[in-house]
Design a protein around this motif. Structure first.
Motif, PDB file in Angstrom:
ATOM      1  N   ARG A 170      -1.829  10.453  -5.811  1.00 26.25           N
ATOM      2  CA  ARG A 170      -3.149  11.062  -5.980  1.00 26.25           C
ATOM      3  C   ARG A 170      -4.066  10.201  -6.850  1.00 26.25           C
ATOM      4  NH1 ARG A 170       0.748  14.299  -5.550  1.00 26.25           N
ATOM      5  NH2 ARG A 170       1.233  14.329  -7.742  1.00 26.25           N
ATOM      6  N   LYS A 171      -3.734   8.933  -6.967  1.00 25.23           N
ATOM      7  CA  LYS A 171      -4.551   7.989  -7.750  1.00 25.23           C
ATOM      8  C   LYS A 171      -5.011   6.820  -6.890  1.00 25.23           C
ATOM      9  CE  LYS A 171      -3.930   9.939 -11.826  1.00 25.23           C
ATOM     10  NZ  LYS A 171      -5.027  10.542 -12.545  1.00 25.23           N
ATOM     11  N   GLN A 172      -4.914   6.941  -5.593  1.00 19.59           N
ATOM     12  CA  GLN A 172      -5.252   5.847  -4.686  1.00 19.59           C
ATOM     13  C   GLN A 172      -6.368   6.287  -3.741  1.00 19.59           C
ATOM     14  OE1 GLN A 172      -3.730   3.067  -5.453  1.00 19.59           O
ATOM     15  NE2 GLN A 172      -2.296   4.081  -6.816  1.00 19.59           N
ATOM     16  N   ARG A 173      -7.528   6.438  -4.248  1.00 17.65           N
ATOM     17  CA  ARG A 173      -8.664   6.927  -3.472  1.00 17.65           C
ATOM     18  C   ARG A 173      -8.916   6.043  -2.244  1.00 17.65           C
ATOM     19  NH1 ARG A 173     -13.421   8.271  -7.176  1.00 17.65           N
ATOM     20  NH2 ARG A 173     -12.127  10.074  -7.555  1.00 17.65           N
ATOM     21  N   GLY A 174      -8.855   6.648  -1.072  1.00 17.99           N
ATOM     22  CA  GLY A 174      -9.155   5.965   0.179  1.00 17.99           C
ATOM     23  C   GLY A 174      -7.984   5.260   0.837  1.00 17.99           C
ATOM     24  N   MET A 175      -6.923   4.987   0.099  1.00 20.38           N
ATOM     25  CA  MET A 175      -5.812   4.245   0.675  1.00 20.38           C
ATOM     26  C   MET A 175      -5.083   5.037   1.758  1.00 20.38           C
ATOM     27  SD  MET A 175      -2.790   1.961  -1.017  1.00 20.38           S
ATOM     28  CE  MET A 175      -3.844   1.535  -2.364  1.00 20.38           C
ATOM     29  N   TRP A 176      -4.869   6.317   1.509  1.00 16.29           N
ATOM     30  CA  TRP A 176      -4.239   7.168   2.531  1.00 16.29           C
ATOM     31  C   TRP A 176      -5.019   7.084   3.834  1.00 16.29           C
ATOM     32  CZ3 TRP A 176       0.372   9.414   1.980  1.00 16.29           C
ATOM     33  CH2 TRP A 176       0.827   9.772   0.709  1.00 16.29           C
ATOM     34  N   GLU A 177      -6.314   7.264   3.711  1.00 12.46           N
ATOM     35  CA  GLU A 177      -7.161   7.327   4.895  1.00 12.46           C
ATOM     36  C   GLU A 177      -7.213   5.985   5.632  1.00 12.46           C
ATOM     37  OE1 GLU A 177      -8.167  10.589   2.090  1.00 12.46           O
ATOM     38  OE2 GLU A 177      -7.978   8.432   1.822  1.00 12.46           O
ATOM     39  N   THR A 188       5.120   9.604   9.255  1.00  8.37           N
ATOM     40  CA  THR A 188       5.598   9.657   7.867  1.00  8.37           C
ATOM     41  C   THR A 188       4.434   9.657   6.881  1.00  8.37           C
ATOM     42  OG1 THR A 188       5.903   7.245   7.715  1.00  8.37           O
ATOM     43  CG2 THR A 188       7.830   8.560   8.365  1.00  8.37           C
ATOM     44  N   THR A 189       3.400   8.869   7.184  1.00 10.94           N
ATOM     45  CA  THR A 189       2.248   8.813   6.289  1.00 10.94           C
ATOM     46  C   THR A 189       1.478  10.129   6.315  1.00 10.94           C
ATOM     47  OG1 THR A 189       2.125   6.420   6.619  1.00 10.94           O
ATOM     48  CG2 THR A 189       0.185   7.486   5.665  1.00 10.94           C
ATOM     49  N   THR A 190       1.318  10.720   7.496  1.00 13.02           N
ATOM     50  CA  THR A 190       0.641  12.021   7.599  1.00 13.02           C
ATOM     51  C   THR A 190       1.424  13.088   6.847  1.00 13.02           C
ATOM     52  OG1 THR A 190      -0.363  11.455   9.725  1.00 13.02           O
ATOM     53  CG2 THR A 190      -0.192  13.795   9.194  1.00 13.02           C
ATOM     54  N   ALA A 191       2.735  13.106   7.038  1.00 12.56           N
ATOM     55  CA  ALA A 191       3.569  14.094   6.346  1.00 12.56           C
ATOM     56  C   ALA A 191       3.468  13.924   4.828  1.00 12.56           C
ATOM     57  CB  ALA A 191       5.031  13.975   6.804  1.00 12.56           C
ATOM     58  N   ALA A 192       3.545  12.689   4.356  1.00 13.39           N
ATOM     59  CA  ALA A 192       3.454  12.438   2.913  1.00 13.39           C
ATOM     60  C   ALA A 192       2.065  12.790   2.379  1.00 13.39           C
ATOM     61  CB  ALA A 192       3.785  10.977   2.617  1.00 13.39           C
ATOM     62  N   TYR A 193       1.030  12.496   3.154  1.00 11.22           N
ATOM     63  CA  TYR A 193      -0.347  12.848   2.765  1.00 11.22           C
ATOM     64  C   TYR A 193      -0.470  14.352   2.549  1.00 11.22           C
ATOM     65  CZ  TYR A 193      -5.491  13.099   3.209  1.00 11.22           C
ATOM     66  OH  TYR A 193      -6.829  13.322   2.999  1.00 11.22           O
ATOM     67  N   LEU A 194       0.102  15.117   3.453  1.00 13.76           N
ATOM     68  CA  LEU A 194       0.049  16.578   3.329  1.00 13.76           C
ATOM     69  C   LEU A 194       0.939  17.066   2.186  1.00 13.76           C
ATOM     70  CD1 LEU A 194       0.156  17.483   7.127  1.00 13.76           C
ATOM     71  CD2 LEU A 194      -1.834  17.557   5.599  1.00 13.76           C
ATOM     72  N   LEU A 195       2.146  16.533   2.089  1.00 13.19           N
ATOM     73  CA  LEU A 195       3.071  16.959   1.034  1.00 13.19           C
ATOM     74  C   LEU A 195       2.553  16.622  -0.360  1.00 13.19           C
ATOM     75  CD1 LEU A 195       6.410  15.891   2.732  1.00 13.19           C
ATOM     76  CD2 LEU A 195       5.799  18.243   2.082  1.00 13.19           C
ATOM     77  N   MET A 247       0.835  -1.204   0.000  1.00 12.93           N
ATOM     78  CA  MET A 247       0.000   0.000   0.000  1.00 12.93           C
ATOM     79  C   MET A 247       0.869   1.254   0.000  1.00 12.93           C
ATOM     80  SD  MET A 247      -2.987  -1.314   2.603  1.00 12.93           S
ATOM     81  CE  MET A 247      -4.068   0.119   2.502  1.00 12.93           C
ATOM     82  N   TRP A 248       1.916   1.266   0.836  1.00  9.94           N
ATOM     83  CA  TRP A 248       2.807   2.426   0.843  1.00  9.94           C
ATOM     84  C   TRP A 248       3.560   2.551  -0.482  1.00  9.94           C
ATOM     85  CZ3 TRP A 248       3.331   0.459   6.243  1.00  9.94           C
ATOM     86  CH2 TRP A 248       2.670   1.297   7.151  1.00  9.94           C
ATOM     87  N   ALA A 249       3.935   1.429  -1.093  1.00 15.11           N
ATOM     88  CA  ALA A 249       4.611   1.477  -2.393  1.00 15.11           C
ATOM     89  C   ALA A 249       3.682   2.055  -3.464  1.00 15.11           C
ATOM     90  CB  ALA A 249       5.089   0.084  -2.792  1.00 15.11           C
ATOM     91  N   LEU A 250       2.407   1.639  -3.458  1.00 12.82           N
ATOM     92  CA  LEU A 250       1.453   2.193  -4.416  1.00 12.82           C
ATOM     93  C   LEU A 250       1.289   3.700  -4.229  1.00 12.82           C
ATOM     94  CD1 LEU A 250      -1.251  -0.610  -4.395  1.00 12.82           C
ATOM     95  CD2 LEU A 250       0.215   0.031  -6.323  1.00 12.82           C
ATOM     96  N   LEU A 251       1.290   4.155  -2.985  1.00  4.90           N
ATOM     97  CA  LEU A 251       1.196   5.598  -2.733  1.00  4.90           C
ATOM     98  C   LEU A 251       2.452   6.318  -3.205  1.00  4.90           C
ATOM     99  CD1 LEU A 251      -0.541   5.648   0.749  1.00  4.90           C
ATOM    100  CD2 LEU A 251      -1.523   6.310  -1.455  1.00  4.90           C
ATOM    101  N   ALA A 252       3.595   5.676  -3.079  1.00  8.55           N
ATOM    102  CA  ALA A 252       4.842   6.291  -3.558  1.00  8.55           C
ATOM    103  C   ALA A 252       4.812   6.466  -5.071  1.00  8.55           C
ATOM    104  CB  ALA A 252       6.049   5.442  -3.142  1.00  8.55           C
ATOM    105  N   VAL A 253       4.229   5.508  -5.773  1.00  8.92           N
ATOM    106  CA  VAL A 253       4.168   5.552  -7.237  1.00  8.92           C
ATOM    107  C   VAL A 253       3.098   6.528  -7.732  1.00  8.92           C
ATOM    108  CG1 VAL A 253       3.634   4.176  -9.293  1.00  8.92           C
ATOM    109  CG2 VAL A 253       5.091   3.228  -7.493  1.00  8.92           C
TER     110      VAL A 253
END
Length: 148
Positions: free
Chosen positions: A81-88, A123-130, A72-78
């Motif tokens: 803004r194309k992973q609806r709901g995964m961040w949350e 780290t996830t919160t920071a990346a979500y905001l960034l 999941m974190w790898a998909l967010l790295a790639v």
């Protein structure tokens, strides 16, 4: 930052895409978090042989979950803004586990869990905001075929 007009309301809105450094930094944070999650996966695999029979399946399930989280974190790295709901989902899980660990510090591994899940929450919160992760919820964010 560019401005555009919302067709439905006729109001001007600001399209605040992350800057290049913000996007890169957020993506790198997610890539590091994904890679770091492979360490507890390997540790879990190494413990399986020494567990009592009644714990093997539960520990195996828990160990395999690290691969799911790393993915999941790898998909967010790639594509952040194309992973609806995964961040949350990730943020919910990591934050509630961190809070739970804080309430049970007297049990084995609670401090370790508090630190580990607390760090990945940060780290996830920071990346979500960034990376502006919430923008995946915008109409059309996932592509032209997603709004059928």
């Amino acid at each position: 930052m560019t401005a555009h007009v919302d067709i439905r309301t006729g109001t001007a809105t600001a399209d605040t895409k992350p800057t290049r450094w913000q996007d890169r930094t957020g993506r790198v944070l997610m890539a590091i978090t994904a890679a770091a999650t492979l360490l507890p996966f390997a540790e879990g695999l190494s413990r399986l042989g020494s567990l009592p029979d009644d714990m093997v399946l539960t520990e195996f399930w828990r160990t395999c979950a690290y691969i799911v989280f790393a993915g999941m974190w790898a998909l967010l790295a790639v594509a952040p803004r194309k992973q609806r709901g995964m961040w949350e989902l990730l943020l919910f899980h990591k934050i509630v586990v961190t809070v739970q660990a804080a309430f049970v510090l007297d049990i084995p591994h609670a401090t370790r869990t508090l630190i580990a899940d607390g760090l990945v929450s940060l780290t996830t919160t920071a990346a979500y905001l960034l990376c502006r992760g919430w923008q995946s919820w915008r109409r059309g964010a996932l592509g032209p075929d997603d709004n059928r």
